[in-house]
Design a protein around this motif. Sequence first.
Motif, short mmCIF file in Angstrom:
data_model
loop_
_atom_site.label_atom_id
_atom_site.label_comp_id
_atom_site.label_asym_id
_atom_site.label_seq_id
_atom_site.Cartn_x
_atom_site.Cartn_y
_atom_site.Cartn_z
N PHE A 37 40.63 -38.73 22.73
CA PHE A 37 39.28 -38.81 23.67
C PHE A 37 40.23 -39.39 25.03
CE2 PHE A 37 35.56 -38.82 21.09
CZ PHE A 37 35.90 -38.62 19.92
N ARG A 38 39.26 -39.58 25.98
CA ARG A 38 39.79 -40.08 27.36
C ARG A 38 38.76 -40.62 27.76
NH1 ARG A 38 41.11 -34.41 30.89
NH2 ARG A 38 38.86 -34.12 31.04
N GLN A 39 38.93 -41.80 28.71
CA GLN A 39 37.98 -42.48 29.55
C GLN A 39 38.62 -42.82 30.95
OE1 GLN A 39 36.50 -46.02 27.49
NE2 GLN A 39 34.68 -46.04 28.89
N LYS A 43 33.55 -44.22 33.85
CA LYS A 43 32.91 -43.09 32.98
C LYS A 43 32.99 -43.51 31.49
CE LYS A 43 33.63 -39.38 36.21
NZ LYS A 43 34.05 -38.02 36.21
N GLU A 44 32.06 -42.83 30.82
CA GLU A 44 32.08 -43.16 29.22
C GLU A 44 33.25 -42.20 28.64
OE1 GLU A 44 27.23 -43.11 28.59
OE2 GLU A 44 28.41 -41.64 27.82
N ARG A 45 33.65 -42.64 27.55
CA ARG A 45 34.62 -42.04 26.87
C ARG A 45 34.20 -40.72 26.29
NH1 ARG A 45 37.97 -45.55 22.62
NH2 ARG A 45 37.80 -47.16 24.31
N GLU A 46 35.15 -39.53 26.31
CA GLU A 46 34.78 -38.35 26.09
C GLU A 46 35.80 -37.53 25.10
OE1 GLU A 46 34.45 -35.71 29.69
OE2 GLU A 46 36.53 -35.99 30.08
N ALA A 92 43.06 -40.74 33.37
CA ALA A 92 42.00 -41.62 32.43
C ALA A 92 43.07 -42.22 31.23
CB ALA A 92 41.45 -40.62 31.41
N TYR A 94 43.76 -42.33 27.67
CA TYR A 94 43.56 -41.56 26.55
C TYR A 94 43.78 -42.22 25.08
CZ TYR A 94 43.56 -37.45 29.54
OH TYR A 94 43.39 -36.50 30.83
N TYR A 95 42.84 -41.77 24.40
CA TYR A 95 42.93 -42.56 23.04
C TYR A 95 43.14 -41.63 21.78
CZ TYR A 95 40.70 -46.60 25.82
OH TYR A 95 40.30 -47.45 26.49
N VAL A 109 31.96 -40.18 20.01
CA VAL A 109 32.96 -41.47 19.81
C VAL A 109 32.43 -42.09 18.52
CG1 VAL A 109 33.25 -44.00 20.65
CG2 VAL A 109 33.18 -42.08 22.32
N TRP A 115 40.76 -46.24 15.50
CA TRP A 115 41.04 -45.87 17.04
C TRP A 115 42.65 -46.58 17.65
CZ3 TRP A 115 38.35 -42.80 20.56
CH2 TRP A 115 37.12 -42.51 20.33
#
Length: 125
Positions: A37-39, A43-46, A92, A94-95, A109, A115
């Motif tokens: 995911f990235r944030q 912005k929201e995490r996507e 962003a 990145y997760y 999410v 995570w």
Amino acid sequence: QVQLVESGGGLVQPGGSLRLSCAASGRTFNSYTMAWFRQAPGKEREFVAAIAWRSSNTYYSESVKGRFAISRDYIKDTAYLQMNSLKPEDTAVYYCAARSGYYVGKYAVDDMNHWGKGTLVTVSS
């Protein structure tokens, strides 16, 4: 306890490439799906991409399809995100995330059980 540790972030120019790594530990991941995911700031995490650990089936968001590639090393318990043709809008944190199960799709999410702490990617000239 599952632990996910990301690495490989940094500063890269537009059009450049980076490879992120996610080292997983704490259990066997044969029945898990891993995802990135990235944030971006404000912005929201996507969702970015996902891979089923056992089958290597993958799924990508439309915004990165054809530019990013997710993979995993079965022996090293490490997932990767190869990012090519990077754009400023890819900037962003990145997760890496994980969840039990074999399904691969566009995750939310709340779908993920574990995570990492994230790694920052900055695309700028």
